[in-house]
Write a protein that holds these residues in place. Structure first.
Motif, PDB file in Angstrom:
ATOM      1  N   ASN A 118      54.553  11.317 -39.013  1.00  9.49           N
ATOM      2  CA  ASN A 118      53.745  11.628 -40.455  1.00  9.49           C
ATOM      3  C   ASN A 118      52.211  11.996 -40.234  1.00  9.49           C
ATOM      4  OD1 ASN A 118      55.272  11.715 -42.782  1.00  9.49           O
ATOM      5  ND2 ASN A 118      55.819   9.262 -42.221  1.00  9.49           N
ATOM      6  N   VAL A 119      51.475  11.419 -39.451  1.00 10.76           N
ATOM      7  CA  VAL A 119      50.113  11.553 -39.245  1.00 10.76           C
ATOM      8  C   VAL A 119      50.117  13.100 -39.000  1.00 10.76           C
ATOM      9  CG1 VAL A 119      47.869  10.851 -38.107  1.00 10.76           C
ATOM     10  CG2 VAL A 119      49.930   9.399 -38.481  1.00 10.76           C
ATOM     11  N   ALA A 120      50.798  13.462 -37.872  1.00  3.99           N
ATOM     12  CA  ALA A 120      50.598  14.878 -37.323  1.00  3.99           C
ATOM     13  C   ALA A 120      50.960  15.916 -38.356  1.00  3.99           C
ATOM     14  CB  ALA A 120      51.511  15.149 -36.152  1.00  3.99           C
ATOM     15  N   PHE A 121      51.828  15.656 -38.976  1.00  2.06           N
ATOM     16  CA  PHE A 121      52.476  16.476 -40.250  1.00  2.06           C
ATOM     17  C   PHE A 121      51.440  16.599 -41.223  1.00  2.06           C
ATOM     18  CE2 PHE A 121      55.209  17.169 -44.075  1.00  2.06           C
ATOM     19  CZ  PHE A 121      55.421  18.426 -43.667  1.00  2.06           C
ATOM     20  N   PHE A 122      50.886  15.709 -41.892  1.00  2.00           N
ATOM     21  CA  PHE A 122      50.014  15.762 -42.928  1.00  2.00           C
ATOM     22  C   PHE A 122      48.612  16.666 -42.508  1.00  2.00           C
ATOM     23  CE2 PHE A 122      53.009  13.120 -45.173  1.00  2.00           C
ATOM     24  CZ  PHE A 122      52.917  13.872 -46.469  1.00  2.00           C
ATOM     25  N   LYS A 123      48.242  16.063 -41.276  1.00  3.20           N
ATOM     26  CA  LYS A 123      46.884  16.844 -40.667  1.00  3.20           C
ATOM     27  C   LYS A 123      47.112  18.162 -40.443  1.00  3.20           C
ATOM     28  CE  LYS A 123      44.528  12.885 -38.330  1.00  3.20           C
ATOM     29  NZ  LYS A 123      44.140  12.323 -36.921  1.00  3.20           N
ATOM     30  N   GLN A 124      48.283  18.653 -39.900  1.00  6.47           N
ATOM     31  CA  GLN A 124      48.439  19.939 -39.579  1.00  6.47           C
ATOM     32  C   GLN A 124      48.939  20.713 -40.906  1.00  6.47           C
ATOM     33  OE1 GLN A 124      50.743  20.721 -36.199  1.00  6.47           O
ATOM     34  NE2 GLN A 124      49.759  18.677 -35.013  1.00  6.47           N
ATOM     35  N   LEU A 125      49.292  20.101 -41.872  1.00  5.50           N
ATOM     36  CA  LEU A 125      49.716  20.497 -43.254  1.00  5.50           C
ATOM     37  C   LEU A 125      48.382  21.177 -44.114  1.00  5.50           C
ATOM     38  CD1 LEU A 125      52.508  20.906 -44.344  1.00  5.50           C
ATOM     39  CD2 LEU A 125      51.786  19.161 -45.792  1.00  5.50           C
ATOM     40  N   LYS A 126      47.346  20.485 -43.793  1.00  6.25           N
ATOM     41  CA  LYS A 126      46.113  20.753 -44.438  1.00  6.25           C
ATOM     42  C   LYS A 126      45.585  21.647 -43.485  1.00  6.25           C
ATOM     43  CE  LYS A 126      42.114  18.933 -46.387  1.00  6.25           C
ATOM     44  NZ  LYS A 126      41.134  17.702 -46.770  1.00  6.25           N
ATOM     45  N   GLY A 127      45.339  21.844 -42.509  1.00  8.66           N
ATOM     46  CA  GLY A 127      44.977  22.829 -41.580  1.00  8.66           C
ATOM     47  C   GLY A 127      45.568  24.191 -41.712  1.00  8.66           C
ATOM     48  N   ALA A 128      47.012  24.358 -41.987  1.00 10.58           N
ATOM     49  CA  ALA A 128      47.705  25.312 -42.308  1.00 10.58           C
ATOM     50  C   ALA A 128      47.444  25.877 -43.910  1.00 10.58           C
ATOM     51  CB  ALA A 128      49.054  25.167 -42.067  1.00 10.58           C
ATOM     52  N   GLY A 129      46.701  25.120 -44.556  1.00  3.30           N
ATOM     53  CA  GLY A 129      46.310  25.697 -45.958  1.00  3.30           C
ATOM     54  C   GLY A 129      47.479  25.369 -47.117  1.00  3.30           C
ATOM     55  N   LEU A 130      48.131  24.530 -46.661  1.00  2.00           N
ATOM     56  CA  LEU A 130      49.310  23.994 -47.735  1.00  2.00           C
ATOM     57  C   LEU A 130      48.899  22.813 -48.461  1.00  2.00           C
ATOM     58  CD1 LEU A 130      50.935  25.932 -45.808  1.00  2.00           C
ATOM     59  CD2 LEU A 130      52.838  24.243 -45.767  1.00  2.00           C
ATOM     60  N   THR A 131      48.520  23.330 -49.530  1.00  2.92           N
ATOM     61  CA  THR A 131      47.952  22.019 -50.423  1.00  2.92           C
ATOM     62  C   THR A 131      48.923  21.487 -51.519  1.00  2.92           C
ATOM     63  OG1 THR A 131      47.591  23.908 -52.174  1.00  2.92           O
ATOM     64  CG2 THR A 131      45.684  23.504 -50.670  1.00  2.92           C
ATOM     65  N   PRO A 132      48.585  20.197 -51.801  1.00  2.00           N
ATOM     66  CA  PRO A 132      49.654  19.770 -52.621  1.00  2.00           C
ATOM     67  C   PRO A 132      49.818  20.275 -54.038  1.00  2.00           C
ATOM     68  CG  PRO A 132      47.731  18.176 -52.396  1.00  2.00           C
ATOM     69  CD  PRO A 132      47.435  19.539 -51.475  1.00  2.00           C
TER      70      PRO A 132
END
Lengths: 410, 438
Positions: free
Chosen positions: B257-271
């Protein structure tokens, strides 16, 4: 080309469409390369320290992952310190963390070498077991470390080793040595336990509360590393770019150190022929210590880097240890260049299979496409990569760049 | 230098070791022992556990190993409930004595410890387990000895044991309402991400069937091995399959989960464009992952620390007073806390700790829990309100939706062919754990 200008109007949209498709394919291709490199860079920076410790020295260091974990926890501590200072400090804490993590884990590595590994050179199985035990101790240490534990360890070391040092100056030590050690051990252990109990009873929660606990801790990248930028349709996260740059710097640094510095020369000569180096006056034990500390320090840097991407907790090291050994073994023991190629190859293969890009590329060949679609989830991609590695090692047991010459037998 | 072990040295070392061990033993008297109170006289049968001065209950969670992260706080909640009950006079006039065992994140150890608690300690009930694997491993023990386990975590369903009471959510009390809500408010295209084990895979079959029935669409799914932190391929797939945004349904567990949300943000996928719904991220996990990465994402649970009921205010205050201001409460902790209270009510209604009678008395018990009113159903699960929370700046959840009434538990999955139409009723001996509804 001339025909293009004369082409009748109905064809124009078609050409534009094909251009767009071309652009998409190009962007997809660039993205695949970038992502492959970025996965490979993480693998490489994690494996770089091990490539030195395992590759050059032949020490199977199962605690390598835990040294990375120490690096990550150091980042956590530095981050919290810089948060207090705020502003520019917090934005730039990662650089300070890199340096502190390197120094701290190098120091831990030095202690580990002096305390454990020094006695086990040339006995790979014992080293494996001992370092695995050390890794468990390290994991439990970060879970339960608190002021009482730290103070107790400090007091014990001070009393025991201080006592030994004082006794060393006595001339008739040899005769009473065993008595002295037994008494010293007992006394210092007793004093330590009593002090620890007193401390925890007087100050209660303030000293017995664990520093980190069993929970994962929150390492937040500076704001400028959280975002990303878009380049020709490819999204480049800054954290990934940062890690790629860091990996490049580390690889270059290690290369220059090994090839151009006098210590590097000594390290290389000791790895090639230990007894001959010793004859020529190279202090082999010191060289061993320096090499191990360097490898550990690089593990710390890697720990700092992975805290930008993943979780930081007592189990962080375990998540990486298998991948790092895989990279070193595939690359060929004793060879930095091999590790670099292996990390990039494994990273790219992982991405191409896991993201389904390969299945997409082969969509014209139906059975192949179906085959790769089946493997196009992250966990199945891992299975496939492992299978490929096993096949590869059957074909080339020595890795990509196997060692040659007489050193192989040593 | 002579290094052999002669007699004198042997005597020296031997006596030194011996004295040290005695010394350590003497000094270690304040380390927490497994039992909180001095042991009561051993009782002969499980039913006879009441014959002593105290009623013994077992607590069986991982206090070491990977799962200690989560299970430790559940133990804290259970001990808090026991302490409160004891302070209020205990059960049937007797104090509760908790015997805590460490399952050590090892499913075989769970089985051994369960046997030990039942046979050796003669406990009246066991509160325990977190992972489905540990529950599946102790289930035969509790069934063969006809004993009782209270299980406090949301799980994948497809189980209904006479000897287990489930106070966490059944799938229909967490996943289904959240999918409904997403379809109504966030979009019709879903990407499913999960860890590679039984819960996410079962959860995703339910989601798929539900979306098919309600007109949603699955554009892709991916599974990560537990502990894997490289999520680049998944993010690429999400971007490929949802170029214009869509819903991410996240059943990842643990470090991933940690990796997923950290990298989601880096990839520009916003909520805003890619809202995600998680089923295993609660207040403690938000703290560990970092609010910056999670703000604006959603989670589905029955309980959040921010639930506005008098019972919850009391629970949160008591918990913080006991364990420190910086601690947070979450859904499994609350489920564990109310499990102890529901058991206490059942014992009081039965007037004894006799297992059969308590089991019968437990069904139909209601409680004004921190999460709202809960009722123990005949299928040994409890009806619960389902809530959806949005992560806010302070790391707690803004509750954006709550079902108007408690949702009845459905343990057997109605979306897969094998169990469609089955139900569970332990009040009727003819029906039992799995019967075909007419």
């Amino acid at each position: 080309m001339g025909q293009n200008n004369q082409c009748p109007m109905p064809l124009a949209p078609f050409i534009q469409k094909s251009k767009r498709i071309n652009q998409q394919v190009l962007a997809g291709f660039l993205e695949a390369i970038f992502n492959g490199i970025s996965i490979g860079a993480v693998l490489l920076i994690a494996a770089l320290g091990l490539a030195i410790v395992f590759g050059l020295m032949g020490v199977i260091n199962m605690a390598h992952g835990e040294l990375m974990m120490f690096g990550a926890y150091t980042t956590f501590v530095v981050q919290n310190g810089c948060k207090q200072l705020g502003g520019v400090w917090f934005e730039g804490y990662i650089f300070l963390a890199l340096i502190v993590a390197f120094i701290f884990t190098a120091f831990v590595g030095l202690v580990l070498e002096k305390g454990v590994i020094r006695y086990l050179y040339g006995r790979p199985l014992e080293t494996l077991l001992a370092t695995w035990g050390v890794s468990l101790i390290f994991q439990q240490f970060v879970r339960s470390v608190n002021w009482v534990l730290i103070i107790a360890i400090a007091i014990f070391c001070l009393l025991f080793f201080g006592g030994l040092w004082v006794l060393n100056s006595r001339t008739n030590l040899e005769r009473v040595r065993n008595w002295a050690i037994a008494v010293l051990l007992l006394l210092s252990a007793g004093i330590t336990i009593i002090t620890g109990n007193l401390l925890s009873q007087t100050y209660q929660l303030a000293v017995t509360q664990p520093w980190f606990g069993a929970q994962n801790v929150d390492v937040t990248a500076p704001t400028w590393l959280q975002a990303g930028m878009s380049l020709g349709g490819v999204q480049l996260p800054f954290a990934r770019l940062f890690i790629i740059a860091l990996t490049l710097i580390c690889v270059a640094g290690v290369y220059i150190f090994l090839q151009r510095s006098s210590w590097g020369l000594r390290i290389r000569s000791v790895t090639q022929n230990r007894s001959m180096s010793a004859c020529l006056g190279i202090p082999t034990q010191k060289v061993d210590a320096v090499t191990f500390a360097l490898g550990s320090g690089l593990a710390g840097v890697a720990g700092c880097a992975i805290s930008l991407l993943g979780s930081v907790g007592p189990n962080t090291g375990q998540n990486y240890i298998i991948d790092t050994f895989m990279v070193v073994v595939v690359g060929g023991v004793g060879n930095l260049a091999g590790s670099i190629v292996a990390a990039l190859a494994i990273g790219t293969a992982n991405f191409l299979i896991g993201s389904g890009t390969l299945a997409l590329l082969l969509s014209s060949v139906k059975p192949l496409a179906d085959f790769f679609t089946f493997f196009a989830t992250t966990s199945m991609a891992k299975v496939m990569v492992f299978a490929l590695i096993i096949v590869f090692l059957q074909w080339k047991p020595g890795g990509i760049f196997p060692q040659k010459g007489r050193t192989v037998d040593v | 230098m002579k290094r052999q072990l002669n007699r004198r040295k042997f005597l020296i070392y031997g006596s030194a070791t011996f004295t040290t061990s005695i010394f350590l033993k003497a000094c270690a008297n304040n380390t927490p022992s497994a039992t909180e109170n001095p042991a009561a006289p051993p009782a002969a049968t499980p039913a006879a556990a009441t014959s002593g001065e105290t009623i013994k209950v077992g607590i069986l969670h991982s206090l070491s190993g990977t799962m200690a992260i989560s299970e430790k706080s559940v133990v804290d909640a259970e001990k808090l409930a026991i302490k409160e009950i004891n302070a209020a006079g205990g059960v049937l006039g007797k104090q509760i004595e908790a015997i805590s065992e460490d399952g050590a994140s090892n499913w075989d150890t769970f089985r051994e410890k369960a046997t030990k608690l039942i046979d050796q300690d003669k406990v009246a009930v066991v509160f325990g387990c977190w992972t489905s694997a540990s529950r599946k491993n102790v289930k035969p023990v509790f069934e063969s000895k006809n004993h009782m386990l209270w299980y406090p975590v949301q799980y994948e369903g497809q189980e209904c044991s006479k000897n287990i009471f489930y106070t966490g959510a059944a799938p229909n009390q967490q996943i289904e309402p959240s999918v409904d809500w997403l379809l109504k408010n966030k979009g019709k295209e879903f990407f499913l991400v999960g860890s590679d084990y039984v819960f996410p895979r079962t959860a995703n079959t339910i989601i798929k069937a539900q979306l098919e029935a309600l007109g949603g669409k699955i554009v892709g799914e991916d599974y990560l091995p537990l502990g894997n932190t490289e999520v680049t391929p998944i993010i690429t797939k999400i971007k490929q399959n949802l170029p214009n945004g869509g819903v991410i349904y996240n059943t990842l567990n643990g470090d991933s989960n940690v990796a997923f949300f950290k990298q989601l943000k880096g990839a520009g996928l916003t909520p805003e464009k890619y809202p995600s719904m998680s089923v295993s991220i609660a207040e403690e996990e938000v703290k560990a992952i970092g609010v910056e990465y999670l703000k604006g994402h959603y989670a589905a649970w029955n309980y959040f620390q921010t639930v506005d009921t008098p019972a919850n205010k009391k629970f949160v205050a008591a918990f913080k007073k006991e364990y420190g201001e910086n601690r947070v409460t979450n859904d499994p902790m609350e489920a564990a806390y109310i499990a102890v209270y529901l058991w206490k009510q059942a014992v009081e209604k039965a007037g004894t700790t006799d297992l059969e009678k308590v089991r019968a008395a437990a069904v139909g018990q209601t409680l004004d829990a921190p999460e709202g009113k809960v009722t123990m159903d005949a299928n040994h699960h409890i009806s619960k309100i389902v809530r959806i929370g949005e992560v806010r700046q302070d790391g707690l959840f803004d509750i954006v939706y709550a079902t108007p009434a408690p949702v009845e538990p459905v343990p057997w999955n109605q979306f897969v062919k094998e169990t469609k139409g089955f139900a569970c009723d332990w009040t009727d001996p003819a029906k039992g754990g799995k019967y075909q509804k007419v």
